[in-house]
Design an enzyme around this catalytic site. Structure first.
Site, PDB file in Angstrom:
ATOM      1  N   ASP A 161       0.795  -1.246   0.000  1.00 41.46           N
ATOM      2  CA  ASP A 161       0.000   0.000   0.000  1.00 41.46           C
ATOM      3  C   ASP A 161       0.823   1.289   0.000  1.00 41.46           C
ATOM      4  O   ASP A 161       0.520   2.222   0.760  1.00 41.46           O
ATOM      5  CB  ASP A 161      -0.965   0.009   1.207  1.00 41.46           C
ATOM      6  CG  ASP A 161      -1.981  -1.115   1.173  1.00 41.46           C
ATOM      7  OD1 ASP A 161      -1.962  -1.932   0.235  1.00 41.46           O
ATOM      8  OD2 ASP A 161      -2.809  -1.185   2.107  1.00 41.46           O
ATOM      9  N   ASP A 166      -4.606  -0.783  -1.846  1.00 44.03           N
ATOM     10  CA  ASP A 166      -5.899  -0.649  -1.174  1.00 44.03           C
ATOM     11  C   ASP A 166      -6.840  -0.013  -2.208  1.00 44.03           C
ATOM     12  O   ASP A 166      -6.508   1.028  -2.788  1.00 44.03           O
ATOM     13  CB  ASP A 166      -5.698   0.264   0.047  1.00 44.03           C
ATOM     14  CG  ASP A 166      -6.629  -0.040   1.196  1.00 44.03           C
ATOM     15  OD1 ASP A 166      -6.926  -1.226   1.445  1.00 44.03           O
ATOM     16  OD2 ASP A 166      -7.042   0.924   1.889  1.00 44.03           O
ATOM     17  N   HIS A 207     -10.756   0.621  -2.651  1.00 42.97           N
ATOM     18  CA  HIS A 207     -12.129   0.543  -2.133  1.00 42.97           C
ATOM     19  C   HIS A 207     -13.149   1.142  -3.094  1.00 42.97           C
ATOM     20  O   HIS A 207     -12.904   2.208  -3.669  1.00 42.97           O
ATOM     21  CB  HIS A 207     -12.235   1.325  -0.822  1.00 42.97           C
ATOM     22  CG  HIS A 207     -11.370   0.807   0.285  1.00 42.97           C
ATOM     23  ND1 HIS A 207     -11.426  -0.482   0.741  1.00 42.97           N
ATOM     24  CD2 HIS A 207     -10.434   1.432   1.053  1.00 42.97           C
ATOM     25  CE1 HIS A 207     -10.570  -0.628   1.739  1.00 42.97           C
ATOM     26  NE2 HIS A 207      -9.945   0.509   1.946  1.00 42.97           N
ATOM     27  N   HIS A 246     -17.487   2.469   0.871  1.00 44.46           N
ATOM     28  CA  HIS A 246     -17.053   1.209   1.493  1.00 44.46           C
ATOM     29  C   HIS A 246     -17.413   1.180   2.984  1.00 44.46           C
ATOM     30  O   HIS A 246     -17.373   2.216   3.662  1.00 44.46           O
ATOM     31  CB  HIS A 246     -15.532   1.063   1.319  1.00 44.46           C
ATOM     32  CG  HIS A 246     -15.018  -0.279   1.696  1.00 44.46           C
ATOM     33  ND1 HIS A 246     -14.437  -0.539   2.918  1.00 44.46           N
ATOM     34  CD2 HIS A 246     -15.032  -1.458   1.023  1.00 44.46           C
ATOM     35  CE1 HIS A 246     -14.103  -1.822   2.968  1.00 44.46           C
ATOM     36  NE2 HIS A 246     -14.441  -2.394   1.832  1.00 44.46           N
ATOM     37  N   HIS A 299     -10.901   6.771   1.907  1.00 49.07           N
ATOM     38  CA  HIS A 299      -9.525   6.733   1.392  1.00 49.07           C
ATOM     39  C   HIS A 299      -9.414   5.702   0.273  1.00 49.07           C
ATOM     40  O   HIS A 299     -10.199   4.751   0.223  1.00 49.07           O
ATOM     41  CB  HIS A 299      -8.528   6.383   2.517  1.00 49.07           C
ATOM     42  CG  HIS A 299      -8.723   5.001   3.054  1.00 49.07           C
ATOM     43  ND1 HIS A 299      -9.684   4.686   3.987  1.00 49.07           N
ATOM     44  CD2 HIS A 299      -8.096   3.831   2.765  1.00 49.07           C
ATOM     45  CE1 HIS A 299      -9.648   3.403   4.246  1.00 49.07           C
ATOM     46  NE2 HIS A 299      -8.692   2.834   3.511  1.00 49.07           N
ATOM     47  N   LYS A 352      -7.025  -4.998  -3.007  1.00 50.90           N
ATOM     48  CA  LYS A 352      -7.761  -5.518  -1.852  1.00 50.90           C
ATOM     49  C   LYS A 352      -8.698  -4.455  -1.312  1.00 50.90           C
ATOM     50  O   LYS A 352      -8.527  -3.272  -1.601  1.00 50.90           O
ATOM     51  CB  LYS A 352      -6.785  -5.991  -0.778  1.00 50.90           C
ATOM     52  CG  LYS A 352      -5.871  -4.889  -0.297  1.00 50.90           C
ATOM     53  CD  LYS A 352      -4.799  -5.407   0.631  1.00 50.90           C
ATOM     54  CE  LYS A 352      -3.983  -4.277   1.185  1.00 50.90           C
ATOM     55  NZ  LYS A 352      -4.769  -3.304   1.987  1.00 50.90           N
ATOM     56  N   CYS A 365      -1.945  -2.813   7.657  1.00 49.01           N
ATOM     57  CA  CYS A 365      -1.820  -3.723   6.512  1.00 49.01           C
ATOM     58  C   CYS A 365      -0.522  -4.523   6.506  1.00 49.01           C
ATOM     59  O   CYS A 365      -0.518  -5.688   6.108  1.00 49.01           O
ATOM     60  CB  CYS A 365      -2.018  -2.951   5.216  1.00 49.01           C
ATOM     61  SG  CYS A 365      -3.745  -2.417   5.058  1.00 49.01           S
TER      62      CYS A 365
HETATM   63  C1  VGL Z   1      -4.716   0.531   5.733  1.00 51.43           C
HETATM   64  C2  VGL Z   1      -6.347   1.315   7.129  1.00 51.43           C
HETATM   65  C3  VGL Z   1      -7.290   1.191   6.142  1.00 51.43           C
HETATM   66  C4  VGL Z   1      -3.275   0.192   5.537  1.00 51.43           C
HETATM   67  C5  VGL Z   1      -5.653   0.380   4.731  1.00 51.43           C
HETATM   68  O1  VGL Z   1      -2.804   0.149   4.372  1.00 51.43           O
HETATM   69  O2  VGL Z   1      -2.582  -0.023   6.563  1.00 51.43           O
HETATM   70  N1  VGL Z   1      -5.070   0.988   6.924  1.00 51.43           N
HETATM   71  N2  VGL Z   1      -6.936   0.726   4.937  1.00 51.43           N
HETATM   72 ZN    ZN Z   2      -8.353   0.803   3.417  1.00 51.13          ZN
END
Ligand code: VGL
Ligand code: ZN
Length: 198
Positions: free
Chosen positions: A9, A47, A49, A53, A82, A107, A152
């Site tokens: 990410d 990430d 979404h 979401h 986000h 994801k 993550c």
């Molecule tokens: C993440 C919170 C929500 C991450 C992703 O990449 O750590 N944290 N979505």
């Molecule tokens: Zn996320």
């Protein structure tokens, strides 16, 4: 032994200026690029979404970001909107070298389930396909870098260990959200699961 580098990410949304900015998120990009040369397989996660979401506080009447709610699969931190699919917030950091990536694992696409781990959604059972990809490549070991350390990266490292991969987190190439001690808890959990912190 064959090792894959999992770059978790490294997206605008988790870097300063992004919607879920992690302090110092941009600082790790050049170090990650340099590390890629040492690995036969580089895999990126993103990430990704859909708008609205269920992990977004805005999808829950009267809730604020960083509150925790019970979901059918367990407790869920509510985040600011986000990394919405196709937006600049979801794009990789512009400095990240994506040329060497064999695959991009997206994801968090199921509107009803969050997905921190590169391997499974947060129900811990719905796979992303990464395990099969690594196994068919003969990968035995994974090194993890990226954002955020305590969400993550940790979830991905714990799943990797649970699946029988030797997992190492390069902590110098991660940065944390650190919500109410979440970083210390994540490090304890990773150590207990046999994840190497380097
Ligand atoms: C993440 C919170 C929500 C991450 C992703 O990449 O750590 N944290 N979505
Ligand atoms: Zn996320």
């Amino acid at each position: 032994m064959t090792t894959a580098l999992l770059v978790i990410d490294v997206q605008n949304g988790f870097c300063p200026g992004g919607n879920l900015a992690v302090a110092g998120g941009g600082e790790i990009v050049l170090g990650i690029n340099a590390l890629m040369a040492d690995y036969p397989h580089v895999i990126l996660t993103q990430d990704w979404h859909p708008a609205g979401h269920s992990s977004f506080a805005s999808a829950h009447e009267g809730r604020q970001p960083f509150e925790i709610v019970e979901m059918p699969y367990g407790p869920q931190v509510l985040w600011p909107d986000h990394c919405v699919q196709g937006t600049g917030d979801a794009a990789f950091h512009p400095g990240l070298d994506t040329d060497r990536a064999r695959a991009v694992i997206r994801k968090g696409m199921n509107p009803a389930i969050d997905s921190y781990s590169a391997f499974f959604e947060n129900d811990r059972t719905t796979p992303t396909g990464l395990e099969g990809l690594l196994r068919t490549l003969g990968v035995t070991d994974v090194t993890l870098v990226g954002l955020a350390t305590d969400f993550c990266v940790t979830y991905s490292a714990l799943d990797a260990a649970r699946l029988g991969f030797r997992a190492t987190v390069r902590e110098d190439l991660t940065r944390a959200i650190d919500l109410d001690g979440s970083l210390a808890a994540a490090r304890d959990e990773m150590r207990a699961a046999g994840v190497a912190l380097a």
